[in-house]
Scaffold this motif. Structure first.
Motif, mmCIF file in Angstrom:
data_model
loop_
_atom_site.group_PDB
_atom_site.id
_atom_site.type_symbol
_atom_site.label_atom_id
_atom_site.label_comp_id
_atom_site.label_asym_id
_atom_site.label_seq_id
_atom_site.Cartn_x
_atom_site.Cartn_y
_atom_site.Cartn_z
ATOM 1 N N UNK A 165 48.789 44.069 32.387
ATOM 2 C CA UNK A 165 47.746 43.715 33.457
ATOM 3 C C UNK A 165 49.520 43.728 34.365
ATOM 4 N N UNK A 166 49.974 44.372 34.282
ATOM 5 C CA UNK A 166 50.548 44.985 36.006
ATOM 6 C C UNK A 166 49.560 45.826 36.206
ATOM 7 N N UNK A 167 49.826 44.967 37.893
ATOM 8 C CA UNK A 167 48.619 45.359 39.016
ATOM 9 C C UNK A 167 47.929 44.379 39.454
ATOM 10 N N UNK A 168 47.087 45.228 40.143
ATOM 11 C CA UNK A 168 46.059 44.571 40.659
ATOM 12 C C UNK A 168 44.420 44.481 39.424
ATOM 13 N N UNK A 169 43.815 43.537 39.148
ATOM 14 C CA UNK A 169 42.736 43.499 37.828
ATOM 15 C C UNK A 169 42.105 42.173 38.723
ATOM 16 N N UNK A 170 41.155 42.148 37.919
ATOM 17 C CA UNK A 170 39.977 41.233 37.936
ATOM 18 C C UNK A 170 40.661 40.270 36.433
ATOM 19 N N UNK A 171 41.226 39.190 36.884
ATOM 20 C CA UNK A 171 41.515 38.734 35.605
ATOM 21 C C UNK A 171 41.097 37.412 35.036
ATOM 22 N N UNK A 172 39.083 37.518 35.246
ATOM 23 C CA UNK A 172 38.179 36.557 35.190
ATOM 24 C C UNK A 172 37.816 36.330 33.412
ATOM 25 N N UNK A 173 38.644 36.964 32.481
ATOM 26 C CA UNK A 173 39.083 36.726 31.103
ATOM 27 C C UNK A 173 39.918 35.876 31.091
ATOM 28 N N UNK A 174 41.117 35.978 32.094
ATOM 29 C CA UNK A 174 42.384 34.760 31.910
ATOM 30 C C UNK A 174 41.924 33.784 32.912
ATOM 31 N N UNK A 175 40.828 33.601 32.647
ATOM 32 C CA UNK A 175 40.867 32.341 33.663
ATOM 33 C C UNK A 175 40.200 31.568 32.642
ATOM 34 N N UNK A 176 40.588 30.348 32.733
ATOM 35 C CA UNK A 176 40.614 28.642 32.225
ATOM 36 C C UNK A 176 38.532 28.677 31.971
ATOM 37 N N UNK A 177 38.203 28.639 30.360
ATOM 38 C CA UNK A 177 36.987 28.079 30.751
ATOM 39 C C UNK A 177 36.148 27.248 31.590
ATOM 40 N N UNK A 178 36.818 25.762 31.686
ATOM 41 C CA UNK A 178 36.550 24.975 32.192
ATOM 42 C C UNK A 178 37.487 24.665 33.956
ATOM 43 N N UNK A 179 37.302 25.899 34.051
ATOM 44 C CA UNK A 179 37.861 26.302 35.235
ATOM 45 C C UNK A 179 37.216 24.901 36.814
ATOM 46 N N UNK A 180 37.924 24.016 36.876
ATOM 47 C CA UNK A 180 37.313 23.185 38.407
ATOM 48 C C UNK A 180 37.487 24.054 39.867
ATOM 49 N N UNK A 181 37.735 25.807 40.087
ATOM 50 C CA UNK A 181 37.555 26.441 41.256
ATOM 51 C C UNK A 181 36.766 27.686 40.118
ATOM 52 N N UNK A 182 36.041 27.473 40.345
ATOM 53 C CA UNK A 182 34.861 28.529 40.064
ATOM 54 C C UNK A 182 35.013 30.212 41.377
ATOM 55 N N UNK A 183 34.935 28.980 41.823
ATOM 56 C CA UNK A 183 34.131 30.065 43.218
ATOM 57 C C UNK A 183 35.549 31.519 43.590
ATOM 58 N N UNK A 184 36.721 31.196 43.478
ATOM 59 C CA UNK A 184 37.962 31.974 43.744
ATOM 60 C C UNK A 184 38.040 32.803 43.190
ATOM 61 N N UNK A 185 38.080 33.814 44.560
ATOM 62 C CA UNK A 185 38.371 35.319 43.804
ATOM 63 C C UNK A 185 39.517 35.911 42.704
ATOM 64 N N UNK A 186 38.945 36.106 41.730
ATOM 65 C CA UNK A 186 39.631 36.206 40.489
ATOM 66 C C UNK A 186 40.111 37.498 40.731
ATOM 67 N N UNK A 187 39.990 38.658 41.640
ATOM 68 C CA UNK A 187 41.199 39.262 41.613
ATOM 69 C C UNK A 187 42.482 39.252 41.606
ATOM 70 N N UNK A 188 43.252 39.653 41.373
ATOM 71 C CA UNK A 188 45.096 39.187 41.144
ATOM 72 C C UNK A 188 46.084 39.838 41.375
#
Length: 301
Positions: A165-188
């Motif tokens: 998990x360490x490093x730069x990744x697209x963490x879409x799979x670890x974002x809440x399904x009901x996230x109220x901010x779906x437009x945010x860049x998922x790369x963290x």
């Protein structure tokens, strides 16, 4: 005006009795947010300007903070000078009274300082207690850690999975399904994911220690519920319910629906422990607005 000041405050709270850190609308009377109480305390200082607190790091209902931060502007009446930092801390805490919220320190900062966007990193710690059967923890201790019946976890597998998990990744799979901010860049960027022993509880009634483990995560910003979902997946790896290759596959699919159901760690074991800034950002001086310009860009959290 010389009696106008922007302050950065650091504050801590036990999240059990609050709806989360952000304020809730006035009509929602059942449970307020930490921000509601902090803004009420600032209003009791009778500023000339409307009170608006900008929180650096969102935490949900039941999540605690050893150190969150926020900024606000304060203009005193009758042309009085700005409060010294220590006086402001004492005044706010006196108005918070019996709430489980305390301001720990304050800094006067430049007028263009932003508590959220200028944060360099945020650190979360998740606490887990092992070998816990019903009613074996000290009173209230179960509000501050996740009680697992497992007497041990496969720490080697968990640390291997955490390394993925360490490093730069697209963490879409670890974002809440009901996230109220779906437009945010998922790369963290996750700088740290560590698993270390914590201080053990000693339960006098059962005459034994209850081992604690702490999962620490540090990064500039996180997606909604990302830390609880990462924690739940790592615990599942430690329990043998999820393999390291399976966790890697979940990460690489980049789809919140790929996250296995029932794994999300509960809120009450999570602590926001640090929000870090550049030391120079916390030093106020009488500069022109042009000189106060801070070069770091805006980042989402």
């Amino acid at each position: 005006m010389h009696n106008h000041a922007r302050y950065l405050i650091f504050f801590q709270y036990i999240g059990t009795n609050y709806s989360g850190v952000v304020k809730v609308p006035p009509h929602q009377l059942f449970r307020k947010g930490v921000q509601n109480y902090l803004e009420d305390a600032i209003r009791r200082l009778r500023p000339l300007n409307p009170v608006s607190l900008t929180i650096s790091s969102r935490t949900d209902r039941g999540v605690h903070a050893l150190s969150n931060s926020a900024h606000f502007d304060l203009q005193r009446k009758n042309d009085k000078p700005p409060f010294p930092d220590d006086v402001l801390v004492s005044a706010l805490n006196s108005h918070l009274r019996t709430e489980q919220i305390r301001v720990t320190r304050a800094h006067r900062v430049p007028d263009n300082f932003h508590a959220r966007y200028h944060a360099l990193s945020r650190t979360y710690v998740y606490r887990i207690a092992l070998g816990v059967s019903h009613h074996t923890l000290l009173p209230l201790a179960d509000h501050f850690c996740w009680d697992l019946s497992n007497t041990e976890l496969d720490l080697g597998a968990m640390r291997e999975a955490a390394g993925l998990l360490v490093g730069v990744h697209d963490f879409s799979s670890f974002r809440a399904i009901n996230s109220d901010l779906p437009f945010k860049d998922p790369v963290r960027t996750l700088d740290v994911a560590s698993i270390q022993p914590g201080s053990s509880f000693v339960n006098a009634h059962f005459h034994r220690e209850i081992p604690l483990w702490e999962l620490a995560f540090r990064g500039r910003s996180f997606l909604y519920k990302q830390v609880r979902r990462m924690t739940g997946a790592l615990v599942a790896v430690g329990q043998g319910r999820l393999s390291v290759p399976q966790l890697k596959e979940v990460l690489e699919v980049r789809d919140s629906l790929a996250y296995p159901q029932g794994l999300v760690a509960p809120a009450h074991g999570l602590f926001l422990t640090r929000v870090d800034y550049r030391a120079t950002d916390l030093q106020f001086s009488q500069q022109t607005s042009e000189e106060q310009s801070i070069s770091s860009g805006h980042f989402e959290d």
